[in-house]
Design a protein around this motif. Structure first.
Motif, PDB file in Angstrom:
ATOM      1  N   PHE A 465      46.318  79.475  98.470  1.00  0.00           N
ATOM      2  CA  PHE A 465      45.419  78.394  98.102  1.00  0.00           C
ATOM      3  C   PHE A 465      44.931  78.591  96.672  1.00  0.00           C
ATOM      4  O   PHE A 465      44.787  79.726  96.192  1.00  0.00           O
ATOM      5  CB  PHE A 465      44.169  78.402  98.987  1.00  0.00           C
ATOM      6  N   THR A 466      44.600  77.478  95.987  1.00  0.00           N
ATOM      7  CA  THR A 466      43.808  77.562  94.767  1.00  0.00           C
ATOM      8  C   THR A 466      42.370  77.869  95.153  1.00  0.00           C
ATOM      9  O   THR A 466      41.953  77.677  96.298  1.00  0.00           O
ATOM     10  CB  THR A 466      43.851  76.247  93.979  1.00  0.00           C
ATOM     11  N   SER A 467      41.584  78.338  94.176  1.00  0.00           N
ATOM     12  CA  SER A 467      40.200  78.722  94.473  1.00  0.00           C
ATOM     13  C   SER A 467      39.369  77.544  94.941  1.00  0.00           C
ATOM     14  O   SER A 467      38.454  77.705  95.756  1.00  0.00           O
ATOM     15  CB  SER A 467      39.551  79.362  93.236  1.00  0.00           C
ATOM     16  N   ASP A 468      39.681  76.314  94.480  1.00  0.00           N
ATOM     17  CA  ASP A 468      38.917  75.156  94.914  1.00  0.00           C
ATOM     18  C   ASP A 468      39.420  74.582  96.236  1.00  0.00           C
ATOM     19  O   ASP A 468      38.849  73.620  96.770  1.00  0.00           O
ATOM     20  CB  ASP A 468      38.905  74.062  93.838  1.00  0.00           C
ATOM     21  N   ASP A 517      41.435  80.425  87.942  1.00  0.00           N
ATOM     22  CA  ASP A 517      41.050  79.062  87.593  1.00  0.00           C
ATOM     23  C   ASP A 517      41.971  78.009  88.201  1.00  0.00           C
ATOM     24  O   ASP A 517      41.760  76.810  88.031  1.00  0.00           O
ATOM     25  CB  ASP A 517      40.997  78.889  86.068  1.00  0.00           C
ATOM     26  N   GLY A 518      43.013  78.440  88.918  1.00  0.00           N
ATOM     27  CA  GLY A 518      43.911  77.511  89.594  1.00  0.00           C
ATOM     28  C   GLY A 518      44.859  76.762  88.690  1.00  0.00           C
ATOM     29  O   GLY A 518      45.585  75.883  89.145  1.00  0.00           O
ATOM     30  N   ARG A 519      44.889  77.116  87.394  1.00  0.00           N
ATOM     31  CA  ARG A 519      45.720  76.372  86.444  1.00  0.00           C
ATOM     32  C   ARG A 519      47.095  77.012  86.229  1.00  0.00           C
ATOM     33  O   ARG A 519      47.971  76.417  85.620  1.00  0.00           O
ATOM     34  CB  ARG A 519      44.996  76.260  85.096  1.00  0.00           C
ATOM     35  N   VAL A 535      50.230  74.662  86.255  1.00  0.00           N
ATOM     36  CA  VAL A 535      49.976  73.691  87.325  1.00  0.00           C
ATOM     37  C   VAL A 535      48.651  72.970  87.106  1.00  0.00           C
ATOM     38  O   VAL A 535      48.054  72.461  88.046  1.00  0.00           O
ATOM     39  CB  VAL A 535      50.005  74.380  88.712  1.00  0.00           C
ATOM     40  N   ALA A 536      48.202  72.940  85.837  1.00  0.00           N
ATOM     41  CA  ALA A 536      46.969  72.204  85.543  1.00  0.00           C
ATOM     42  C   ALA A 536      47.122  70.736  85.924  1.00  0.00           C
ATOM     43  O   ALA A 536      46.209  70.122  86.473  1.00  0.00           O
ATOM     44  CB  ALA A 536      46.612  72.347  84.070  1.00  0.00           C
TER      45      ALA A 536
END
Length: 628
Positions: A465-468, A517-519, A535-536
């Protein structure tokens, strides 16, 4: 015939069929044995096809394709002079008994022949045991391109239904568009038969009933065959050509890798089947990977002894069941604070990564029986303490306890699980080519979140998962990485793959990880590389820089540091490597590889402050590294 072939001695009949017959012969001058194929008289329009077959065979100069020496056309005679293979057919050899290793070697040899044919735009269309021959030394050769079809890059539409019913692909039966995947389906049928003793579809009352099975019925599991090997064969038997391997070469790589995992180094030499393979396939087949225990595919079909008690599978030693995990002494407590809780005295749970995936030993001794009432009471007490922020100690059982019923639905083994940051969603990556989603807000009564996410064409080996929590990623045996929109968990129709799959890896994707940061996404593969992706923009991800190289074997794990500036990777080559990824487009290695483990490094993780790295290995140890 004697007049047409003055340089040859004619021998006895070797075989016959609707095409005519095949005689043995010998070239007098060269003292070379040959097979002479004769077109039967009265075949209207067949002479031209016969000539095409001879020219096709002559153009396919490959060690695993029968050689053509001459084409003779005189009067009503059409003759093809070919090399004589006196080792018999695959059908005859199979009747005498073949080991699974020999079956895999057959698959690699036939794949090599098909790669050569497909590269020249030629489809065989009739791969079956009778058309696979051996010479006296055990070298396998594919024969009988009599119904081969020449295609261009876009494929070809069958003008008629031709082939052998037991090995025909669905698109062949429907006279649809054919391609290399058509031959791979037939090869999948052959391998299924060699491994199980029967074709994937048999005992049909009529040919049309058999065709219907090819079109609509999934093949039964390959009982007793290690799952990693069975998965490769079943992928070739996918109903839709798009879901099969993209080429004969790709199929051979997957088959070689799977067989090496199951049977260990040097397995091809033990089969007695001569192989002439491309370098990369040879390397995959003879990979010096440590032999791993593989649970038979049938083990998942029903109750029985635990795989750790099953002994050897195809000569692969079983992994012994470990001793129970020691329980911390003293009274375990739950210490609650604002928005967080820690359970003390409970051993951490560890997920066994991909490299030891199929036979998983029990992690601990069977848990003590816990009644539903007691379990609910404990859970409510913990929840109350967390809500109130009280630091009051709440007694909990001295061992971890199961929460509710197991989450079921997968039809194959689970390769990885991951929680969203808020802890409300759990995803699992499955070897049945899906990602499943669960609402675990209520830990005792988790619920499924709609239909599984489908799309990959092979088993999924990693997920994160991304952090968000808005995006999930999966990597698998189809060599791709896929992103999934997890913004709305309650509407499965909106949970579709984002954009196109990320391609670039040339082998299985074994581990994936997002930057904090999920980017940025990192993916590690069996091709010995780590790749970075921007993946921004989730709909339009792009590769970042060049692949990170340096590992000399499969990269099994990857992790970002908390600040996102450092990447760690663990490998089958027993090392851990660190990378400076502060500049995502120009990542660089940091220092020398970290050595000390004596077996593959299966997992890496950073401490929350980023000053310490932990690595877990197949050598039964965890090592800590100061990397401040």
């Amino acid at each position: 015939m004697a007049a047409a072939l003055p340089g040859y001695e004619l021998g006895g009949e070797l075989g016959s069929g609707t095409f005519g017959l095949v005689l043995a012969g010998r070239h007098r001058g060269l003292d070379r044995p040959v097979a002479i194929k004769i077109l039967a008289a009265g075949h209207d329009g067949a002479a031209a096809e016969f000539t095409v077959e001879a020219r096709l065979l002559a153009s396919l100069d490959h060690p695993h394709v029968v050689r053509v020496y001459d084409l003779v056309e005189t009067g009503d005679l059409q003759l093809i002079v070919m090399e004589l293979l006196d080792g018999g057919t695959l059908t005859a050899r199979h009747r005498k008994g073949m080991s699974p290793q020999e079956a895999c070697a057959v698959g690699l040899a036939v794949s090599a022949a098909l790669s050569c044919a497909h590269a020249r735009g030629v489809l065989h269309r009739d791969i079956k045991p009778d058309n696979i021959l051996f010479d006296a030394a055990g070298l396998l050769k594919v024969n009988d391109f009599g119904i081969a079809k020449i295609v261009d890059g876009s494929g070809a539409t069958a003008s008629q239904v031709v082939g052998t019913a037991a090995y025909m692909a669905p698109e062949q039966i429907q006279a649809g568009r054919l391609g290399p995947a058509t031959d791979l389906y037939a090869l999948g049928c052959v391998l299924y038969q060699l491994l199980t003793g029967r074709p994937p579809f048999a005992a049909a009352p009529s040919m049309h009933a058999l065709w219907e099975q090819h079109l609509t019925t999934p093949p039964a599991p390959l009982a007793g065959i290690p799952t990693v090997l069975a998965t490769v064969v079943l992928q070739a038997l996918a109903k839709d050509p798009v879901d099969r391997p993209p080429s004969a070469h790709a199929f051979a790589l997957d088959l070689a890798s799977a067989a090496a995992l199951v049977y260990g180094q040097g397995w091809t030499a033990r089969t007695g089947i001569g192989l002439r393979l491309d370098d990369d396939i040879r390397a995959a087949a003879d990979h010096p990977a440590r032999r791993i225990s593989m649970a038979p595919a049938a083990a998942a079909a029903g109750p029985g002894p635990h795989p750790a008690d099953a002994g050897n599978v195809d000569g692969v030693p079983a992994i012994p069941r470990p001793a129970p995990h020691p329980v911390a002494s003293g009274r375990p407590t739950v210490m609650a604070s604002a928005g967080a809780a820690q359970v003390a005295g409970m051993p951490a749970a560890h997920a066994l990564p991909w490299r030891r995936r199929l036979r998983r030993p029990w992690i601990a001794a069977p848990l003590a029986a816990v009644t539903v009432a007691a379990l609910v009471a404990v859970t409510l007490a913990i929840a109350a303490a967390m809500r109130s922020g009280s630091a009051t100690a709440v007694a909990v059982p001295s061992r971890p306890v199961p929460l509710g019923q197991p989450l079921t639905g997968s039809t194959n083994w689970i390769t990885q699980v991951a929680f969203s940051r808020d802890g409300h969603t759990l995803i699992d990556a499955d070897a049945d080519n899906t990602v499943r989603r669960w609402d675990v807000t209520d830990r005792v009564y988790p619920t499924s979140l709609g239909q599984p996410l489908a799309g990959p064409t092979a088993l999924i080996l990693s997920a994160a998962f991304t952090s968000d929590g808005r995006t999930a990623v999966s990597g698998g045996a189809d060599h791709t990485v896929r992103l999934w929109d997890m913004t709305d968990r309650t509407h499965p129709t909106r949970l579709v793959p984002l954009g196109r799959p990320l391609t670039g890896h040339t082998n299985w994707v074994l581990s994936v990880a997002f930057s904090p940061d999920g980017r940025t996404l990192a993916s590690a593969g069996a091709d010995h590389t780590v790749r970075l992706w921007n993946v921004a923009d989730r709909l339009h991800p792009t590769p970042l820089g060049q692949p990170l190289t340096g590992h000399t074997d499969l990269v099994l794990s990857v992790a970002f540091s908390p600040d996102g500036h450092t990447l760690a990777s663990g490998s089958q080559d027993h090392t851990v490597r660190l990378w400076n990824v502060a500049d995502r487009t120009h990542p660089t290695p940091l220092g020398q590889p970290l050595t000390g483990h004596t077996d593959p490094v299966l997992s890496v993780a950073f401490s929350p402050d980023g000053h310490t790295l932990a690595s877990g290995s197949q050598d039964h140890t965890v090592r800590l590294w100061r990397i401040r």
